[in-house]
Design an enzyme around this catalytic site. Structure first.
Site, short mmCIF file in Angstrom:
data_model
loop_
_atom_site.label_atom_id
_atom_site.label_comp_id
_atom_site.label_asym_id
_atom_site.label_seq_id
_atom_site.Cartn_x
_atom_site.Cartn_y
_atom_site.Cartn_z
N ARG A 108 -5.20 -8.37 14.13
CA ARG A 108 -5.39 -9.77 13.73
C ARG A 108 -4.52 -10.77 14.45
O ARG A 108 -4.91 -11.91 14.64
CB ARG A 108 -5.11 -9.92 12.23
N ASP A 131 -2.06 -11.55 4.28
CA ASP A 131 -3.50 -11.57 4.56
C ASP A 131 -4.00 -12.97 4.93
O ASP A 131 -5.19 -13.16 5.18
CB ASP A 131 -4.28 -11.07 3.33
N LYS A 188 -3.95 -4.42 10.75
CA LYS A 188 -4.94 -4.71 9.71
C LYS A 188 -6.35 -4.27 10.15
O LYS A 188 -6.50 -3.56 11.13
CB LYS A 188 -4.90 -6.19 9.35
N ARG A 196 -11.83 -11.14 7.54
CA ARG A 196 -11.01 -12.36 7.61
C ARG A 196 -11.16 -13.05 8.97
O ARG A 196 -10.98 -14.26 9.05
CB ARG A 196 -9.56 -12.06 7.26
N GLN A 203 0.84 -1.21 0.00
CA GLN A 203 0.00 0.00 0.00
C GLN A 203 0.87 1.25 0.00
O GLN A 203 0.62 2.20 -0.74
CB GLN A 203 -0.94 -0.02 1.21
C1 S3P Z 1 -2.73 -4.67 -0.10
C2 S3P Z 1 -1.57 -4.72 0.64
C3 S3P Z 1 -1.49 -5.34 1.98
C4 S3P Z 1 -2.70 -6.21 2.27
C5 S3P Z 1 -4.00 -5.58 1.85
C6 S3P Z 1 -3.98 -5.26 0.37
C7 S3P Z 1 -2.69 -4.02 -1.43
O1 S3P Z 1 -1.45 -4.31 2.95
O2 S3P Z 1 -2.76 -6.54 3.64
O3 S3P Z 1 -5.08 -6.45 2.14
O4 S3P Z 1 -3.62 -4.23 -2.23
O5 S3P Z 1 -1.72 -3.31 -1.71
P1 S3P Z 1 -0.07 -3.62 3.40
O6 S3P Z 1 0.48 -2.92 2.24
O7 S3P Z 1 -0.45 -2.65 4.49
O8 S3P Z 1 0.79 -4.73 3.91
#
Ligand code: S3P
Length: 442
Positions: A353, A322, A349, A399, A172
């Site tokens: 979690r 995830d 999250k 989840r 992200q």
């Molecule tokens: C995601 C990145 C992950 C993941 C989320 C989706 C994405 O988060 O947990 O469900 O689509 O880039 P983080 O980047 O915070 O690890």
């Protein structure tokens, strides 16, 4: 509709072929990138969940036309930074961390103040991780509670590429900065700890100037502003994170077999397969093919007996980020002690979690040793639950709901799982698919 799911018996054996809903990460990325393309982009099998609807609503508010048809979704992009909106705009990211964080990158040049809000869960989550790099581009942020939603952003008139080190393994954060780079002069350099690489693959497919070098731990990405992005159609593959629940359901049910068609098995997402195989799972990949840089496959799973505990290598953490809740359930049914470490990110999250995983296992009668960033799980292969279990007040983390459902269907006991609608954020067909596996339940 009853909002609580009641499960009083295990699922009967099944042999089926299923499809899961479209990949959430790819669906949100398609929406955001199509909003920056010039012309009409179309997506097929787009995930129609609350997180993706929130993304569609967000770009609509920013002046982009969206049309949802029976078999596809169309976005009428106005080109890079082609948003058109009145000041005082409020964008609701609802439950979606991906939307909340990625859209801020796209707003790096927005001249008018925009407020981003989210639901109760998202409002507890950390935004400093994207605020910090986006401030380096020149954006300004305003909030009541520092680094939390709701927050407002005013973009920079002339954002300039930055040097950024992403050290959490967060796709992200990396993607938010990559989207800001689309609107910035010069080059943006990113040194990113390994995480899912859907944004990079899409950038390459869209011919956005991107160069990537890799070593074992980090990717070195540099991006330059493209002159334009052409509209593009996309067929969204199934989500491995949704498939994971059905993989484990099959493994832990007697005499069962499942084929999950058309799943995205991007190497940066398949930690779940590596981990489950190390624990003794019978999983194979068939019909593997490439699609626009992504890898897609049919996944076959069989009942897996004699599962063993795992000392899980930390290098797999980001590619299974995830999936840990459902992996913890397998550890609960495996022989020996399992150990997962350096996983403090799990508490960042939709709900904390790591804590919830431990709590649910304890309710099931499984011993755990929990720290801030690790868990030891003392497996009981013959675990049978006889007592009632109630799962509630878990911030509607989809989840947590799905892991509890699979635990109930494979370990027995009398379960009441609150907030059934939580699945709508990522996997609206979850309960329907279970029902079709085996008509007796739910
Ligand atoms: C995601 C990145 C992950 C993941 C989320 C989706 C994405 O988060 O947990 O469900 O689509 O880039 P983080 O980047 O915070 O690890």
């Amino acid at each position: 509709m009853l909002r609580t799911l009641i499960i009083n018996q295990k699922i009967e054996p099944f042999k089926k072929i299923i499809k899961v809903d479209g990949d959430k990460s790819l669906s949100i990325r398609w929406v955001l990138l199509a909003s920056q393309a010039l012309g009409i982009s179309k997506a097929y099998n787009l995930l129609m969940s609350e997180d993706v609807s929130a993304a569609l609503e967000a770009i609509k508010k920013l002046g982009i036309k969206v049309k949802i048809n029976k078999s596809n979704c169309e976005i009428f992009g106005n080109g890079i930074n082609g948003f058109n909106y009145k000041s005082g705009l409020v964008v609701d990211a609802k439950n979606s961390g991906t939307l909340g964080r990625l859209i801020l990158g796209l707003l790096i040049r927005s001249p008018k103040r925009i407020k981003i809000i989210g639901d109760k869960s998202l409002s507890k989550r950390d935004f400093s991780r994207v605020v910090m790099p986006l401030e380096k581009f020149g954006a300004k942020f305003y909030y009541k509670t520092k680094n939390k939603l709701p927050l407002s952003i005013i973009g920079s008139q002339s954002p300039k590429g930055i040097n950024y080190i992403e050290n959490k393994g967060s796709a992200q954060c990396k993607s938010s900065v990559m989207l800001a780079a689309l609107n910035s002069t010069g080059t943006t350099f990113i040194k990113a700890k390994k995480s899912r690489n859907h944004s990079e693959l899409l950038f390459k497919y869209l011919k956005i100037p991107i160069k990537i070098k890799k070593n074992k731990k980090y990717d070195f990405i540099n991006i330059k502003k493209p002159t334009k992005i052409n509209a593009f159609n996309y067929q969204v593959p199934g989500d491995i994170s949704s498939s994971a629940f059905f993989m484990v359901l099959t493994m832990l049910t007697n005499n069962s077999e499942l084929l999950i068609k058309n799943v995205n098995i991007n190497p940066s997402r398949i930690g779940i397969i590596t981990i489950l195989k190390k624990m003794g799972a019978k999983i194979s990949l068939n019909n593997t093919r490439n699609y626009r840089g992504e890898k897609i496959s049919d996944i076959k799973i069989k009942t897996s007996k004699n599962l063993r505990g795992i000392n899980c290598p930390s290098r797999l953490n980001s590619s299974a980020i995830d999936e840990f809740l459902i992996i913890f359930l397998v550890a609960a049914k495996a022989k020996g002690i399992s150990y997962f470490r350096n996983i403090s990110e799990l508490n960042q999250k939709e709900s904390p979690r790591l804590n919830w995983g431990s709590k649910i296992l304890n309710m099931m009668g499984i011993k755990t040793e929990l720290t801030k960033d690790s868990i030891k799980i003392y497996g009981q292969p013959n675990l049978e639950i006889a007592k009632p279990i109630v799962i509630k007040k878990y911030l509607k983390d989809h989840r947590v709901f799905m892991m509890s459902t699979i635990a109930a269907l494979t370990c027995g006991g009398k379960w009441k799982i609150h907030d059934k609608d939580s699945i709508n954020t990522s996997f609206p067909s979850f309960l329907k698919i279970i029902k079709n596996l085996n008509n007796q339940l739910i």
